[in-house]
Write a protein that holds these residues in place. Structure first.
Motif, mmCIF file in Angstrom:
data_model
loop_
_atom_site.group_PDB
_atom_site.id
_atom_site.type_symbol
_atom_site.label_atom_id
_atom_site.label_comp_id
_atom_site.label_asym_id
_atom_site.label_seq_id
_atom_site.Cartn_x
_atom_site.Cartn_y
_atom_site.Cartn_z
ATOM 1 N N LEU A 1 2.833 4.592 -3.635
ATOM 2 C CA LEU A 1 1.646 5.255 -3.093
ATOM 3 C C LEU A 1 1.726 5.333 -1.575
ATOM 4 O O LEU A 1 1.403 6.361 -0.970
ATOM 5 C CB LEU A 1 0.405 4.478 -3.526
ATOM 6 N N ARG A 2 2.198 4.274 -0.971
ATOM 7 C CA ARG A 2 2.312 4.212 0.492
ATOM 8 C C ARG A 2 3.337 5.226 0.996
ATOM 9 O O ARG A 2 3.135 5.851 2.044
ATOM 10 C CB ARG A 2 2.717 2.796 0.894
ATOM 11 N N ALA A 3 4.404 5.413 0.245
ATOM 12 C CA ALA A 3 5.443 6.357 0.660
ATOM 13 C C ALA A 3 5.008 7.805 0.451
ATOM 14 O O ALA A 3 5.407 8.695 1.214
ATOM 15 C CB ALA A 3 6.732 6.084 -0.121
ATOM 16 N N ALA A 4 4.183 8.034 -0.578
ATOM 17 C CA ALA A 4 3.771 9.407 -0.878
ATOM 18 C C ALA A 4 2.641 9.883 0.021
ATOM 19 O O ALA A 4 2.518 11.088 0.265
ATOM 20 C CB ALA A 4 3.342 9.513 -2.345
ATOM 21 N N MET A 5 1.812 8.989 0.519
ATOM 22 C CA MET A 5 0.652 9.376 1.315
ATOM 23 C C MET A 5 0.973 9.276 2.807
ATOM 24 O O MET A 5 1.533 8.268 3.261
ATOM 25 C CB MET A 5 -0.544 8.477 0.984
ATOM 26 N N ASP A 6 0.620 10.312 3.544
ATOM 27 C CA ASP A 6 0.795 10.251 4.991
ATOM 28 C C ASP A 6 -0.458 9.646 5.632
ATOM 29 O O ASP A 6 -1.392 9.224 4.944
ATOM 30 C CB ASP A 6 1.088 11.632 5.560
ATOM 31 N N ASP A 7 -0.469 9.612 6.959
ATOM 32 C CA ASP A 7 -1.597 8.984 7.652
ATOM 33 C C ASP A 7 -2.915 9.721 7.388
ATOM 34 O O ASP A 7 -3.963 9.093 7.254
ATOM 35 C CB ASP A 7 -1.319 8.947 9.164
ATOM 36 N N ASP A 8 -2.856 11.044 7.304
ATOM 37 C CA ASP A 8 -4.079 11.805 7.046
ATOM 38 C C ASP A 8 -4.643 11.501 5.659
ATOM 39 O O ASP A 8 -5.860 11.373 5.484
ATOM 40 C CB ASP A 8 -3.799 13.311 7.172
ATOM 41 N N ALA A 9 -3.761 11.376 4.670
ATOM 42 C CA ALA A 9 -4.213 11.079 3.306
ATOM 43 C C ALA A 9 -4.825 9.683 3.224
ATOM 44 O O ALA A 9 -5.873 9.482 2.596
ATOM 45 C CB ALA A 9 -3.046 11.214 2.331
ATOM 46 N N ARG A 10 -4.181 8.718 3.888
ATOM 47 C CA ARG A 10 -4.742 7.365 3.885
ATOM 48 C C ARG A 10 -6.060 7.319 4.657
ATOM 49 O O ARG A 10 -6.990 6.598 4.278
ATOM 50 C CB ARG A 10 -3.732 6.389 4.491
ATOM 51 N N GLY A 11 -6.163 8.106 5.725
ATOM 52 C CA GLY A 11 -7.420 8.169 6.457
ATOM 53 C C GLY A 11 -8.527 8.807 5.630
ATOM 54 O O GLY A 11 -9.695 8.399 5.721
ATOM 55 N N GLN A 12 -8.160 9.788 4.809
ATOM 56 C CA GLN A 12 -9.161 10.417 3.942
ATOM 57 C C GLN A 12 -9.661 9.437 2.886
ATOM 58 O O GLN A 12 -10.860 9.392 2.579
ATOM 59 C CB GLN A 12 -8.566 11.655 3.264
ATOM 60 N N LEU A 13 -8.760 8.632 2.332
ATOM 61 C CA LEU A 13 -9.171 7.621 1.357
ATOM 62 C C LEU A 13 -10.078 6.576 2.006
ATOM 63 O O LEU A 13 -11.080 6.155 1.421
ATOM 64 C CB LEU A 13 -7.935 6.954 0.744
#
Length: 225
Positions: A83-95
């Motif tokens: 999950l960490r490798a698939a999500m970029d900073d924007d995706a993690r910020g959205q979560l």
């Protein structure tokens, strides 16, 4: 002598049955029920929006991998690394933003609705606190889980301890949500004699005071020996 209309009206008014007064607290319980319905509808909407809609859409940003919040059985380090490798900073910020908005509002509004439900249907204090306890624990664990997941995904390499903590909180949150639903149903369907406090009823003494011999006539006058 003929009676006037006023005398006739007083005669029939005196014999008319007196309407029963409203039960104490009935209006307050009715208002509380309306508040509960509104809060329950809001909590149901937030559950759908957060768990079913937005977390489902987040899989588009993680190559189809589900978000940790939706994994009822928990997750391991391998899943978090993928999950960490698939999500970029924007995706993690959205979560993280979802955790701070809908992820925070849902447990708070759900807890408010369920605490009110138990309050309206349970009169025994010890039973009320017993049914409140899983709801209160659910709020604490849910909010803690949001922070733990954000911290876990922010790490460059997920630590096993952080993953185990977040996974445990996720599983515990779902368990407490289920127990809270059962507690709310218990407050409604438990037999009334077990939910409400027993009340002592007494018949106040009425009538004219007794005379010297303690006997009172049928018309309220005291008979003397």
């Amino acid at each position: 002598m003929a009676k006037t209309r006023a005398q006739i009206a007083r005669k029939y008014a005196a014999g008319a049955p007196t309407p029963a007064p409203p039960r104490p607290g009935s209006g307050q319980k009715s208002n509380g029920t309306l508040v509960f319905i509104a809060a329950a509808v809001a909590a149901l909407f937030l559950f759908w929006y957060f768990h079913l809609l937005t977390l489902g859409q987040m899989t588009q940003l993680s190559d189809g991998l589900p978000m940790p919040d939706s994994l009822i059985g928990g997750y391991d380090v391998a899943h978090v690394e993928g999950l960490r490798a698939a999500m970029d900073d924007d995706a993690r910020g959205q979560l993280s933003y979802l955790h701070k908005t809908a992820g925070t509002l849902f447990p708070l509004i759900f807890a408010f609705a369920w605490l009110l439900l138990v309050q309206l249907n349970t009169g025994r204090r010890w039973l009320r606190w017993l049914l409140w306890s899983p709801v209160l624990l659910f709020v604490v664990v849910d909010l803690w889980e949001n922070v733990a997941i954000d911290a876990m995904l922010a790490q460059a390499a997920p630590e096993p301890g952080a993953v185990a903590l977040a996974s445990t909180l996720t599983v515990l949150r779902w368990v407490l949500l289920a127990v809270s639903l059962v507690a709310g149903a218990t407050s409604v369907f438990l037999p009334r004699r077990l939910r409400t406090r027993g009340q002592l009823t007494g018949t106040p003494a009425t009538g004219a005071p007794a005379g010297a011999d303690g006997a009172t006539g049928a018309n309220g006058a005291t008979r003397t020996g």
